[in-house]
Design a protein around this motif. Structure first.
Motif, PDB file in Angstrom:
ATOM      1  N   VAL A  85     -10.763   4.380  -2.093  1.00 25.25           N
ATOM      2  CA  VAL A  85      -9.737   4.573  -1.071  1.00 25.25           C
ATOM      3  C   VAL A  85      -9.202   3.195  -0.709  1.00 25.25           C
ATOM      4  CG1 VAL A  85      -9.234   5.325   1.283  1.00 25.25           C
ATOM      5  CG2 VAL A  85     -10.774   6.673  -0.155  1.00 25.25           C
ATOM      6  N   PHE A  86      -7.885   3.031  -0.787  1.00 29.33           N
ATOM      7  CA  PHE A  86      -7.281   1.717  -0.585  1.00 29.33           C
ATOM      8  C   PHE A  86      -6.842   1.515   0.866  1.00 29.33           C
ATOM      9  CE2 PHE A  86      -6.732   2.778  -5.060  1.00 29.33           C
ATOM     10  CZ  PHE A  86      -7.304   1.660  -5.655  1.00 29.33           C
ATOM     11  N   GLN A  87      -6.467   0.289   1.147  1.00 25.58           N
ATOM     12  CA  GLN A  87      -6.192  -0.125   2.520  1.00 25.58           C
ATOM     13  C   GLN A  87      -4.957   0.538   3.118  1.00 25.58           C
ATOM     14  OE1 GLN A  87      -5.808  -4.357   2.887  1.00 25.58           O
ATOM     15  NE2 GLN A  87      -5.224  -4.300   5.036  1.00 25.58           N
ATOM     16  N   ASP A  88      -3.866   0.540   2.381  1.00 20.23           N
ATOM     17  CA  ASP A  88      -2.578   0.939   2.950  1.00 20.23           C
ATOM     18  C   ASP A  88      -2.220   2.369   2.542  1.00 20.23           C
ATOM     19  OD1 ASP A  88      -0.052   1.178   3.944  1.00 20.23           O
ATOM     20  OD2 ASP A  88       0.825  -0.471   2.798  1.00 20.23           O
ATOM     21  N   PRO A  89      -2.283   3.320   3.461  1.00 24.31           N
ATOM     22  CA  PRO A  89      -1.967   4.703   3.107  1.00 24.31           C
ATOM     23  C   PRO A  89      -0.481   4.939   2.863  1.00 24.31           C
ATOM     24  CG  PRO A  89      -2.334   4.535   5.466  1.00 24.31           C
ATOM     25  CD  PRO A  89      -2.665   3.186   4.876  1.00 24.31           C
ATOM     26  N   TYR A  90       0.355   3.934   3.136  1.00 25.47           N
ATOM     27  CA  TYR A  90       1.788   4.080   2.906  1.00 25.47           C
ATOM     28  C   TYR A  90       2.161   3.697   1.469  1.00 25.47           C
ATOM     29  CZ  TYR A  90       2.163   4.756   7.894  1.00 25.47           C
ATOM     30  OH  TYR A  90       2.002   5.259   9.163  1.00 25.47           O
ATOM     31  N   SER A  91       1.446   2.750   0.882  1.00 24.17           N
ATOM     32  CA  SER A  91       1.772   2.326  -0.482  1.00 24.17           C
ATOM     33  C   SER A  91       0.858   2.956  -1.531  1.00 24.17           C
ATOM     34  CB  SER A  91       1.692   0.803  -0.590  1.00 24.17           C
ATOM     35  OG  SER A  91       0.373   0.346  -0.339  1.00 24.17           O
TER      36      SER A  91
END
Length: 252
Positions: A85-91
Motif C-alpha cells: 500500500v503506497f503513500q498517496d491514495p490520489y496517485s
C-alpha cells in the motif's frame, strides 16, 4: 519463533555514483507479526522498501523470501504473498479505470482468478474495508482520500497476501482519517492473520499498529525492539528525538 516471511540479512545498497544508501541492515517479518520501520527523510526507508520488493538488488547481503533468495522463478509466488500500500491514495489509483478493475488487477496480473470468481473476490475485498458492492462501477475521483486508501488496501489484500508492506499509508490523510485507516489495518491483521511492515517517519502511527520497531538513521539500524519499550525508554538520542516529535496533548 515462526520462520520469517521476508528477511534482510546484512543488506547494503550503493548508488551508481558510489553513495551508500543503506549499510548492513538486518530485519525480518514473520507470520502475523507487525513491524515498524521508522526514520527521518533520507534515512534509507524508501531504498529498503525497493530492496524488499525486488525492485533493486542489494550491493551486499541477501533478501530472503521464505528462507530462499529472491529470484525470477519465485517472483510470482512472492507477488501473491507480499503486497504493498503506497503513500498517496490520489496517485496510486489509475483515474481512468473503474474501481472494480483497479481492485481486480492483482488477480488478473498474477493469474489467480477471472470472471465471476474474480468479481466476487473484489466485492468481498471491498466489503472487508467497509465499502459497498456498487463501488466497483465508480471512478477514483468520486471518493475521498480516506476512501481511496481503503480501495488501495482492498487491492493489496484481494489476493489474500501473507505480508502487507505499508509505505507511509496515512501520512497524506487528515488526523481523523488516519485513525480510521490504522484501525482498519489493525482489524485486517486480526481477522486475516496478516503480517504488516509499516514504513513511516511517524512513531505515533507505528505505535498504534506495530509490536516491534526498527529505527533507521543514515542507512543503518541504530535501535530495534518492542515499540512500547522504544517509546517508553529509547536507548539512542536519535530515537529520543523521534519520540519527542510525537504530538501530545498538553497536561491539564
Amino acid at each position: 519463533m515462526t520462520a520469517p516471511i521476508l528477511e534482510l540479512r546484512d543488506v547494503s545498497y550503493r548508488y551508481r555514483r558510489g553513495a551508500l544508501a543503506v549499510d548492513g541492515v538486518s530485519l525480518s517479518v514473520a507470520e502475523g507479526q507487525s513491524v515498524g520501520l521508522v526514520g527521518e527523510s533520507g534515512s534509507g526507508k524508501t531504498t529498503l522498501l525497493r530492496l524488499m520488493l525486488g525492485l533493486a538488488r542489494p550491493t551486499a547481503g541477501e533478501v530472503l523470501f521464505d528462507g530462499a533468495a529472491l529470484r525470477p522463478a519465485t517472483m510470482r509466488s512472492f507477488r501473491a504473498s507480499v503486497q504493498t500500500v503506497f503513500q498517496d491514495p490520489y496517485s496510486s489509483l489509475d483515474p481512468r479505470q473503474r474501481i472494480g478493475a483497479i481492485v481486480a488487477e492483482p488477480l488478473r496480473s498474477l493469474g489467480l482468478a477471472r470472471g465471476a470468481e474474480a468479481a466476487g473476490m473484489v466485492v468481498a475485498s471491498l466489503a472487508s474495508v467497509g465499502l459497498p458492492a456498487d463501488t466497483v462501477g465508480r471512478y477514483p475521483h468520486e471518493f475521498s482520500g480516506g476512501q481511496r486508501q481503503r480501495i488501495a488496501i482492498a487491492r493489496a489484500t484481494v489476493c489474500h497476501p501473507r505480508l502487507l508492506l505499508a509505505d507511509e499509508p496515512v501520512s497524506a490523510l487528515d488526523v481523523t482519517t488516519r485513525i480510521q485507516v490504522i484501525d482498519l489495518l489493525i482489524e485486517l491483521r486480526a481477522s486475516a492473520g496478516l503480517a504488516v511492515l509499516m514504513v513511516s517517519h511517524d512513531l505515533s502511527a507505528v505505535a498504534a499498529l506495530c509490536d516491534d520497531t526498527v529505527v533507521l538513521q543514515g542507512g543503518t539500524v541504530v535501535e530495534t525492539g518492542s515499540t512500547a519499550e522504544l517509546l517508553r525508554s529509547p536507548a539512542q538520542a536519535y530515537t529520543r528525538r523521534l519520540v519527542d516529535a510525537v504530538p501530545r496533548l498538553p497536561a491539564e
